[in-house]
Design a protein around this motif. Structure first.
Motif, PDB file in Angstrom:
ATOM      1  N   THR A  80      11.117   3.422  -3.039  1.00  0.00           N
ATOM      2  CA  THR A  80      11.149   3.064  -2.028  1.00  0.00           C
ATOM      3  C   THR A  80      11.844   1.374  -1.997  1.00  0.00           C
ATOM      4  N   LEU A  81      12.103   1.389  -1.042  1.00  0.00           N
ATOM      5  CA  LEU A  81      12.871   0.306  -0.652  1.00  0.00           C
ATOM      6  C   LEU A  81      12.841  -0.703   0.482  1.00  0.00           C
ATOM      7  N   ARG A 126       7.306 -12.757  -2.225  1.00  0.00           N
ATOM      8  CA  ARG A 126       5.974 -12.462  -2.193  1.00  0.00           C
ATOM      9  C   ARG A 126       5.142 -11.058  -2.545  1.00  0.00           C
ATOM     10  N   THR A 127       5.685 -10.400  -2.021  1.00  0.00           N
ATOM     11  CA  THR A 127       4.972  -9.238  -1.883  1.00  0.00           C
ATOM     12  C   THR A 127       5.553  -8.078  -2.867  1.00  0.00           C
ATOM     13  N   LEU A 128       6.767  -8.210  -3.594  1.00  0.00           N
ATOM     14  CA  LEU A 128       7.081  -7.833  -4.612  1.00  0.00           C
ATOM     15  C   LEU A 128       6.223  -7.858  -5.843  1.00  0.00           C
ATOM     16  N   ALA A 164       0.721  -1.588  -0.186  1.00  0.00           N
ATOM     17  CA  ALA A 164       0.142  -0.104   0.132  1.00  0.00           C
ATOM     18  C   ALA A 164       0.575   1.346  -0.085  1.00  0.00           C
ATOM     19  N   GLN A 165       2.242   0.949   0.917  1.00  0.00           N
ATOM     20  CA  GLN A 165       2.748   2.158   0.987  1.00  0.00           C
ATOM     21  C   GLN A 165       3.553   2.600  -0.343  1.00  0.00           C
ATOM     22  N   ALA A 166       4.121   1.441  -0.624  1.00  0.00           N
ATOM     23  CA  ALA A 166       4.512   1.543  -2.100  1.00  0.00           C
ATOM     24  C   ALA A 166       4.175   1.911  -3.396  1.00  0.00           C
ATOM     25  N   MET A 167       2.860   1.692  -3.512  1.00  0.00           N
ATOM     26  CA  MET A 167       1.989   1.608  -4.436  1.00  0.00           C
ATOM     27  C   MET A 167       1.614   3.557  -4.603  1.00  0.00           C
ATOM     28  N   VAL A 168       2.039   4.359  -3.424  1.00  0.00           N
ATOM     29  CA  VAL A 168       2.062   5.769  -3.674  1.00  0.00           C
ATOM     30  C   VAL A 168       3.373   6.625  -3.391  1.00  0.00           C
ATOM     31  N   LYS A 169       4.468   6.148  -3.732  1.00  0.00           N
ATOM     32  CA  LYS A 169       5.372   6.371  -3.285  1.00  0.00           C
ATOM     33  C   LYS A 169       6.391   6.183  -4.813  1.00  0.00           C
TER      34      LYS A 169
END
Length: 228
Positions: A170-171, A182-184, A162-167
């Protein structure tokens, strides 16, 4: 996968003809050393790929009388080729050439380059900037629905996506087995779902999933194929 291995003849002087360890292929006084890339490691065997010169020389050494009595040591090592390429890429990202100007680059690329080149205090602020397509309410609604459909994530992984979607940058860091792949894959699936919006697809451009080793890239491909 992607590891290195050095097999060393531990009987001093055998094979290289030098007992002093001064042969260019000797290390730490060992008679002879051959390097290769580990392709497979199992409980009962290790499969190592060698270049042609090393393979031919090893075959010749093993065919010599007494070769069966020689003791070998297998050491794991890490080649710095990948790290050197990564460093070179980072350096190139921090500079613009005459044929690659900031005003000609997509906004997302400019932000990523700024993150890489920025100071430690400014980089997080730049990375938190949302991509242009995130400003579209329709895109956000579709992205939320796509994320909700990813049922194999725990709360921490879902929050990371959710955070990576709007940045813009992201690291993720974590030890093996924490679900980074899996998250990627979930993030990639969310982005793919939102490309059905024509204006979003035009703004986002191609979606590239890459990795620094063949094994890691294979994991991504297999995961995406499994998800259809």
């Amino acid at each position: 996968g992607g590891g290195g291995a050095a097999a060393a003849d531990t009987s001093r002087g055998w094979g290289s003809g030098s007992s002093s360890g001064e042969d260019e292929d000797s290390v730490d006084g060992l008679g002879w050393v051959v390097e290769g890339a580990v392709l497979e490691a199992r409980r009962d065997h290790v499969l190592v790929a060698l270049d042609r010169k090393a393979s031919d020389r090893l075959d010749a050494q093993l065919a010599m009388p007494g070769a069966a009595r020689v003791l070998w040591r297998l050491d794991q090592s890490v080649k710095d080729v990948t790290a050197a390429r990564q460093k070179e890429a980072i350096v190139r990202l921090t500079s613009w050439s005459s044929g690659n100007r900031a005003q000609d680059a997509p906004p997302g690329e400019v932000l990523v380059r700024l993150v890489v080149a920025a100071s430690s205090s400014n980089a997080p602020l730049i990375a938190d900037q949302p991509p242009l397509w995130v400003r579209d309410p329709q895109w956000r609604d579709m992205a939320r629905a796509a994320l909700a459909s990813q049922t194999n994530l725990n709360s921490s992984q879902r929050r990371a996506v959710a955070q990576a979607m709007v940045k813009s940058f992201t690291l993720w860091q974590g030890p093996p087995g924490t679900g980074k792949t899996r998250t990627l894959l979930a993030l990639v699936c969310v982005f793919l779902a939102t490309t059905s919006l024509p204006h979003a697809r035009a703004a986002m451009g191609p979606l590239l999933a890459c990795a620094d080793t063949n094994a890691a890239a294979d994991n991504l491909v297999q995961g995406l194929v499994a998800r259809g």
